[in-house]
Design a protein around this motif. Structure first.
Motif, PDB file in Angstrom:
ATOM      1  N   ILE A 194     -28.632 -68.295 -13.855  1.00  0.00           N
ATOM      2  CA  ILE A 194     -28.681 -68.427 -12.396  1.00  0.00           C
ATOM      3  C   ILE A 194     -27.268 -68.439 -11.842  1.00  0.00           C
ATOM      4  CG2 ILE A 194     -29.451 -69.864 -10.471  1.00  0.00           C
ATOM      5  CD1 ILE A 194     -31.507 -71.078 -12.364  1.00  0.00           C
ATOM      6  N   GLY A 195     -27.074 -67.674 -10.781  1.00  0.00           N
ATOM      7  CA  GLY A 195     -25.794 -67.684 -10.073  1.00  0.00           C
ATOM      8  C   GLY A 195     -26.015 -68.027  -8.618  1.00  0.00           C
ATOM      9  N   HIS A 196     -24.923 -68.113  -7.887  1.00  0.00           N
ATOM     10  CA  HIS A 196     -24.960 -68.328  -6.439  1.00  0.00           C
ATOM     11  C   HIS A 196     -24.386 -67.102  -5.748  1.00  0.00           C
ATOM     12  CE1 HIS A 196     -25.140 -73.012  -5.969  1.00  0.00           C
ATOM     13  NE2 HIS A 196     -26.324 -72.475  -6.199  1.00  0.00           N
ATOM     14  N   ARG A 197     -25.062 -66.666  -4.660  1.00  0.00           N
ATOM     15  CA  ARG A 197     -24.481 -65.592  -3.872  1.00  0.00           C
ATOM     16  C   ARG A 197     -23.694 -66.192  -2.715  1.00  0.00           C
ATOM     17  NH1 ARG A 197     -26.177 -60.499  -3.863  1.00  0.00           N
ATOM     18  NH2 ARG A 197     -28.326 -61.039  -4.321  1.00  0.00           N
ATOM     19  N   CYS A 198     -22.469 -65.689  -2.513  1.00  0.00           N
ATOM     20  CA  CYS A 198     -21.629 -66.168  -1.402  1.00  0.00           C
ATOM     21  C   CYS A 198     -22.074 -65.492  -0.097  1.00  0.00           C
ATOM     22  CB  CYS A 198     -20.155 -65.848  -1.679  1.00  0.00           C
ATOM     23  SG  CYS A 198     -19.088 -66.123  -0.258  1.00  0.00           S
ATOM     24  N   ASP A 199     -22.257 -66.317   0.947  1.00  0.00           N
ATOM     25  CA  ASP A 199     -22.663 -65.802   2.264  1.00  0.00           C
ATOM     26  C   ASP A 199     -21.607 -64.881   2.862  1.00  0.00           C
ATOM     27  OD1 ASP A 199     -24.989 -67.166   2.304  1.00  0.00           O
ATOM     28  OD2 ASP A 199     -24.231 -68.858   3.488  1.00  0.00           O
ATOM     29  N   VAL A 200     -20.354 -65.115   2.503  1.00  0.00           N
ATOM     30  CA  VAL A 200     -19.256 -64.393   3.153  1.00  0.00           C
ATOM     31  C   VAL A 200     -18.995 -63.062   2.474  1.00  0.00           C
ATOM     32  CG1 VAL A 200     -16.819 -64.493   3.814  1.00  0.00           C
ATOM     33  CG2 VAL A 200     -18.240 -66.562   3.952  1.00  0.00           C
ATOM     34  N   CYS A 201     -18.732 -63.077   1.163  1.00  0.00           N
ATOM     35  CA  CYS A 201     -18.338 -61.839   0.490  1.00  0.00           C
ATOM     36  C   CYS A 201     -19.496 -61.191  -0.255  1.00  0.00           C
ATOM     37  CB  CYS A 201     -17.171 -62.083  -0.459  1.00  0.00           C
ATOM     38  SG  CYS A 201     -17.568 -63.152  -1.846  1.00  0.00           S
ATOM     39  N   GLY A 202     -20.607 -61.908  -0.421  1.00  0.00           N
ATOM     40  CA  GLY A 202     -21.787 -61.320  -1.043  1.00  0.00           C
ATOM     41  C   GLY A 202     -21.750 -61.300  -2.564  1.00  0.00           C
ATOM     42  N   GLN A 203     -20.627 -61.700  -3.163  1.00  0.00           N
ATOM     43  CA  GLN A 203     -20.561 -61.651  -4.625  1.00  0.00           C
ATOM     44  C   GLN A 203     -21.392 -62.779  -5.231  1.00  0.00           C
ATOM     45  OE1 GLN A 203     -16.701 -62.335  -6.355  1.00  0.00           O
ATOM     46  NE2 GLN A 203     -16.473 -64.339  -5.417  1.00  0.00           N
ATOM     47  N   VAL A 204     -21.880 -62.535  -6.455  1.00  0.00           N
ATOM     48  CA  VAL A 204     -22.650 -63.554  -7.169  1.00  0.00           C
ATOM     49  C   VAL A 204     -21.733 -64.223  -8.189  1.00  0.00           C
ATOM     50  CG1 VAL A 204     -24.609 -63.976  -8.687  1.00  0.00           C
ATOM     51  CG2 VAL A 204     -24.804 -62.332  -6.800  1.00  0.00           C
ATOM     52  N   ILE A 205     -21.716 -65.549  -8.139  1.00  0.00           N
ATOM     53  CA  ILE A 205     -20.833 -66.332  -9.003  1.00  0.00           C
ATOM     54  C   ILE A 205     -21.688 -66.982 -10.091  1.00  0.00           C
ATOM     55  CG2 ILE A 205     -19.218 -68.278  -9.072  1.00  0.00           C
ATOM     56  CD1 ILE A 205     -19.454 -67.401  -5.744  1.00  0.00           C
ATOM     57  N   VAL A 206     -21.370 -66.687 -11.359  1.00  0.00           N
ATOM     58  CA  VAL A 206     -22.127 -67.266 -12.456  1.00  0.00           C
ATOM     59  C   VAL A 206     -21.187 -67.532 -13.626  1.00  0.00           C
ATOM     60  CG1 VAL A 206     -22.837 -64.964 -13.271  1.00  0.00           C
ATOM     61  CG2 VAL A 206     -24.121 -66.974 -13.995  1.00  0.00           C
ATOM     62  N   PRO A 207     -21.182 -68.719 -14.221  1.00  0.00           N
ATOM     63  CA  PRO A 207     -21.905 -69.904 -13.781  1.00  0.00           C
ATOM     64  C   PRO A 207     -21.426 -70.313 -12.393  1.00  0.00           C
ATOM     65  CG  PRO A 207     -20.893 -70.234 -15.947  1.00  0.00           C
ATOM     66  CD  PRO A 207     -20.351 -68.985 -15.392  1.00  0.00           C
ATOM     67  N   MET A 208     -22.338 -70.738 -11.541  1.00  0.00           N
ATOM     68  CA  MET A 208     -21.915 -71.072 -10.178  1.00  0.00           C
ATOM     69  C   MET A 208     -21.176 -72.405 -10.162  1.00  0.00           C
ATOM     70  SD  MET A 208     -25.338 -71.567 -10.620  1.00  0.00           S
ATOM     71  CE  MET A 208     -26.735 -72.582 -10.150  1.00  0.00           C
ATOM     72  N   LYS A 209     -20.301 -72.514  -9.149  1.00  0.00           N
ATOM     73  CA  LYS A 209     -19.459 -73.700  -9.018  1.00  0.00           C
ATOM     74  C   LYS A 209     -19.759 -74.430  -7.719  1.00  0.00           C
ATOM     75  CE  LYS A 209     -15.852 -71.332 -11.617  1.00  0.00           C
ATOM     76  NZ  LYS A 209     -16.769 -70.270 -12.139  1.00  0.00           N
ATOM     77  N   GLY A 210     -20.683 -73.892  -6.933  1.00  0.00           N
ATOM     78  CA  GLY A 210     -20.996 -74.523  -5.648  1.00  0.00           C
ATOM     79  C   GLY A 210     -20.010 -74.116  -4.576  1.00  0.00           C
ATOM     80  N   LEU A 211     -19.118 -73.178  -4.913  1.00  0.00           N
ATOM     81  CA  LEU A 211     -18.060 -72.799  -3.988  1.00  0.00           C
ATOM     82  C   LEU A 211     -17.598 -71.397  -4.360  1.00  0.00           C
ATOM     83  CD1 LEU A 211     -15.696 -74.719  -2.227  1.00  0.00           C
ATOM     84  CD2 LEU A 211     -14.412 -73.662  -4.037  1.00  0.00           C
ATOM     85  N   CYS A 212     -17.366 -70.562  -3.365  1.00  0.00           N
ATOM     86  CA  CYS A 212     -16.845 -69.233  -3.665  1.00  0.00           C
ATOM     87  C   CYS A 212     -15.339 -69.320  -3.855  1.00  0.00           C
ATOM     88  CB  CYS A 212     -17.160 -68.247  -2.538  1.00  0.00           C
ATOM     89  SG  CYS A 212     -16.384 -66.636  -2.833  1.00  0.00           S
ATOM     90  N   PRO A 213     -14.820 -68.953  -5.021  1.00  0.00           N
ATOM     91  CA  PRO A 213     -13.372 -69.065  -5.241  1.00  0.00           C
ATOM     92  C   PRO A 213     -12.585 -68.092  -4.374  1.00  0.00           C
ATOM     93  CG  PRO A 213     -14.434 -67.991  -7.113  1.00  0.00           C
ATOM     94  CD  PRO A 213     -15.538 -68.436  -6.177  1.00  0.00           C
ATOM     95  N   ARG A 214     -13.244 -67.052  -3.866  1.00  0.00           N
ATOM     96  CA  ARG A 214     -12.545 -66.076  -3.037  1.00  0.00           C
ATOM     97  C   ARG A 214     -12.427 -66.564  -1.602  1.00  0.00           C
ATOM     98  NH1 ARG A 214     -14.966 -60.160  -3.427  1.00  0.00           N
ATOM     99  NH2 ARG A 214     -14.354 -60.495  -5.575  1.00  0.00           N
TER     100      ARG A 214
END
Ligand SMILES: [Zn+2]
Length: 318
Positions: A194-214
């Motif tokens: 499972i990953g998280h999609r960022c609302d701003v840049c649309g990238q999927v972060i996995v493993p997710m960190k609860g925060l988009c590093p970008r």
């Protein structure tokens, strides 16, 4: 010679003390008076000259022409720009701050002249050097005292404008990071990535960190990703590792299909010297009955029988 005469006369020079018992009071006049009254009210004002310049602090005469200034007062700042500065590493008893600071000439926005004031950069160690970010052109704002009397000291000091936040976003990251990692491991315990999609840049972060590093924004939208991906970079290791099947073994950054960030994992199932950038891989899961809430559910990634991904397609994920 004059210098000899001066030297000879020197011992006779006494020390003078000029003192006004009970204090010294004088009228400040209409121009300075207006400046100080405005300071008491938490505003910075300058006065306009006949040539249109704005003088801060205001004076009764234009220093360039000697003419009277106009009666027009102009609110300026309160933010301004440092035009020059001098660092005070060891403040004395009479200085406005008890820690290192800069004397700075500060030109408030809208003014044509600068005023001298203390600039507090948050340096607490006496004797410390001026911080590197202290520069001519630095943007600053006044720190007003709560109780003002109509004096230049109504501004306690100037401070840099806030251009970055440090600790608060870091805290957020760590708290949410813990929760997000829990959720990720819960997925892994069910054989899901499972990953998280960022609302701003649309990238999927996995493993997710609860925060988009970008973008630095919190992420919550969950996306399930396949367990296939591409090796972006890798290292061949010659020291034994309990997780690795043999020595030498390969650790690699793997870009899961659909993910915007790589994850670190072992690669096995082929000789170490045959691992390549761009190689397609799939997760090798342990038998289901051995699964727990741990990344160890995936033993490693193994090669897929698919053509390598061209370097151009992975070069932004190295
Ligand atoms: Zn983002």
């Amino acid at each position: 010679m004059p210098s000899e005469a001066t030297e000879a006369a020197e011992p006779a020079a006494p020390n003078h003390v000029l003192e006004f018992p009970g204090g010294y009071t004088r009228s400040v006049g209409p121009v300075i008076g207006r400046f100080l009254s405005e300071l008491r009210d938490g505003r910075l004002v300058g006065v306009r000259t006949r040539e249109g310049r704005v003088l801060v602090p205001p004076t009764e005469y234009d220093p360039d022409t000697g003419e009277d200034v106009t009666a027009e007062f102009v609110e300026v700042g309160p933010a301004g720009t440092v035009t020059t500065w001098s660092w005070v590493a060891r403040p004395g008893r009479t200085h406005p701050l008890d820690r290192p600071f800069a004397w700075a000439l500060i030109r408030p926005d809208g003014a044509d002249t600068a005023l001298l004031h203390a600039l507090d950069l948050g340096v607490f160690e006496v004797g410390a050097e001026a911080p590197r970010f202290l520069k001519t052109g630095m943007r600053v704002r006044p720190k007003w005292r709560a109780e003002r009397t109509g004096a230049i000291g109504d501004i306690e000091c100037f401070r840099p404008e806030v251009t970055m936040i440090g600790a608060p976003s870091r805290l957020e990251y760590r708290l949410k990071g813990g929760r997000a990692m829990d959720r990720f491991l819960e997925g892994v315990s069910e054989g899901r990535l499972i990953g998280h999609r960022c609302d701003v840049c649309g990238q999927v972060i996995v493993p997710m960190k609860g925060l988009c590093p970008r973008d630095g924004v919190p992420t919550t939208e969950e996306v399930e990703l396949p367990d296939t991906g591409t090796v972006t970079t890798y290292a061949v290791n010659n020291l034994p590792d309990p997780r690795a099947p043999e020595v030498p073994f390969v650790s690699a950054y793997i870009l899961l299909d659909g993910a915007g960030l790589t994850m670190l994992a072992l690669v096995a199932g082929l000789p170490a010297d045959q691992v390549r950038m761009g190689m397609r891989v799939r997760a090798a899961w342990r038998p289901r009955e051995e699964w727990g809430r741990t990344m160890a559910n995936i033993k490693w990634f193994e090669p897929l029988d698919e053509p390598d991904v061209p370097f151009d397609a992975i070069k932004d994920y190295l």
